[in-house]
Motif scaffolding. Sequence first.
Motif, PDB file in Angstrom:
ATOM      1  N   LYS A 188     -61.538 -38.495 -31.948  1.00 54.29           N
ATOM      2  CA  LYS A 188     -62.660 -38.742 -31.033  1.00 54.29           C
ATOM      3  C   LYS A 188     -63.153 -40.154 -31.309  1.00 54.29           C
ATOM      4  N   ASP A 189     -64.046 -40.655 -30.472  1.00 53.16           N
ATOM      5  CA  ASP A 189     -64.446 -42.055 -30.551  1.00 53.16           C
ATOM      6  C   ASP A 189     -65.955 -42.151 -30.344  1.00 53.16           C
ATOM      7  N   LYS A 200     -67.567 -40.196 -27.854  1.00 56.14           N
ATOM      8  CA  LYS A 200     -66.861 -40.588 -26.633  1.00 56.14           C
ATOM      9  C   LYS A 200     -65.395 -40.174 -26.713  1.00 56.14           C
ATOM     10  N   GLY A 203     -60.413 -43.996 -27.245  1.00 49.42           N
ATOM     11  CA  GLY A 203     -60.150 -45.191 -26.461  1.00 49.42           C
ATOM     12  C   GLY A 203     -61.367 -45.805 -25.832  1.00 49.42           C
ATOM     13  N   GLN A 204     -62.538 -45.160 -25.987  1.00 51.22           N
ATOM     14  CA  GLN A 204     -63.753 -45.666 -25.354  1.00 51.22           C
ATOM     15  C   GLN A 204     -64.813 -46.087 -26.366  1.00 51.22           C
ATOM     16  N   GLY A 205     -64.412 -46.203 -27.617  1.00 49.05           N
ATOM     17  CA  GLY A 205     -65.342 -46.623 -28.654  1.00 49.05           C
ATOM     18  C   GLY A 205     -64.749 -47.730 -29.493  1.00 49.05           C
ATOM     19  N   THR A 206     -64.901 -47.607 -30.803  1.00 51.63           N
ATOM     20  CA  THR A 206     -64.534 -48.696 -31.696  1.00 51.63           C
ATOM     21  C   THR A 206     -63.308 -48.411 -32.561  1.00 51.63           C
ATOM     22  N   TYR A 229     -70.969 -33.571 -26.406  1.00 52.70           N
ATOM     23  CA  TYR A 229     -70.579 -34.560 -25.406  1.00 52.70           C
ATOM     24  C   TYR A 229     -71.661 -34.647 -24.352  1.00 52.70           C
ATOM     25  N   GLY A 236     -64.575 -35.150 -20.207  1.00 57.07           N
ATOM     26  CA  GLY A 236     -64.379 -35.846 -21.477  1.00 57.07           C
ATOM     27  C   GLY A 236     -63.018 -35.570 -22.085  1.00 57.07           C
ATOM     28  N   GLN A 239     -60.324 -37.366 -20.067  1.00 55.51           N
ATOM     29  CA  GLN A 239     -60.233 -38.794 -20.350  1.00 55.51           C
ATOM     30  C   GLN A 239     -59.524 -39.045 -21.679  1.00 55.51           C
ATOM     31  N   ALA A 240     -59.836 -38.235 -22.679  1.00 55.16           N
ATOM     32  CA  ALA A 240     -59.155 -38.370 -23.971  1.00 55.16           C
ATOM     33  C   ALA A 240     -57.661 -38.110 -23.818  1.00 55.16           C
ATOM     34  N   TYR A 243     -55.804 -41.025 -22.249  1.00 56.57           N
ATOM     35  CA  TYR A 243     -55.595 -42.141 -23.182  1.00 56.57           C
ATOM     36  C   TYR A 243     -54.534 -41.821 -24.230  1.00 56.57           C
TER      37      TYR A 243
END
Length: 250
Positions: A188-189, A200, A203-206, A229, A236, A239-240, A243
């Motif tokens: 997870k992100d 998130k 792929g949508q964080g750090t 979430y 969600g 989207q994960a 990615y």
Amino acid sequence: MPLRSLSLQLYSVRHALDEDVARTVERVAAIGYTQVEASYKLMSAGPETLDAIRANGLTAPTMTSPLFDVDLDDVFAKATELGASAVIESYLPEQYWTSLDDIAKTADRLNAAAAKAADHGLRVGYHNHWWEIDQSFEEGLTALESLEARLDPRIVFELDAYWVAVGGQDVPSYVAKLADRVAFLHLKDGPVNRDNIEQKPAGQGTLPFPRIIAAAPKLEAGAVEFDEYDGDIFDGIAQAFAYLNPQVER
């Protein structure tokens, strides 16, 4: 190295499961998931979860379960019925991590569970949160590394990459240090903090997921997971999946 396979930790959609198990698992499969990570709690609630998994052609490489103060024979029987290869202790709260003596006792209990699991053709695994990472009782080692040094070599890790980051570690480097045990990853992100609602999709964080995955050459499966979430959880997890799935080896 690419991902070998991708699962969804069903805890992510627990509220939907409370409403309708069959429909929830059907929606997970419709997104494209071919694997899930189920729990002993779900498996113990009745046949609905296993029926839904089978009806949608899904497999389950792992099952999460408490491994302390529980009927291990029943846990391992349900994991075998599920078709899992490993049973993951997914939550030992912070009171188990107050001293090196605590860690040694935890290792002893996990080792005993691993020996019993082997009689069932299964492995035992351990899943971290941040408190095993940001504490240290031996110089140069996190508490999780102190645990690792005391574990039966048959025990694997399901590292939660996000909580490793929250614990203050560089995730690819930390995964590489424990690579011989890292058979599974939770993916997870987000902004890397303890506020679950800010998590998130990967792929949508750090977090640098390609480097994290490459650092685990013995990785068998990654698992998408959210503790919470802020949005439609099915969006969600979709989207994960979008990615991460292209990173699964073909």
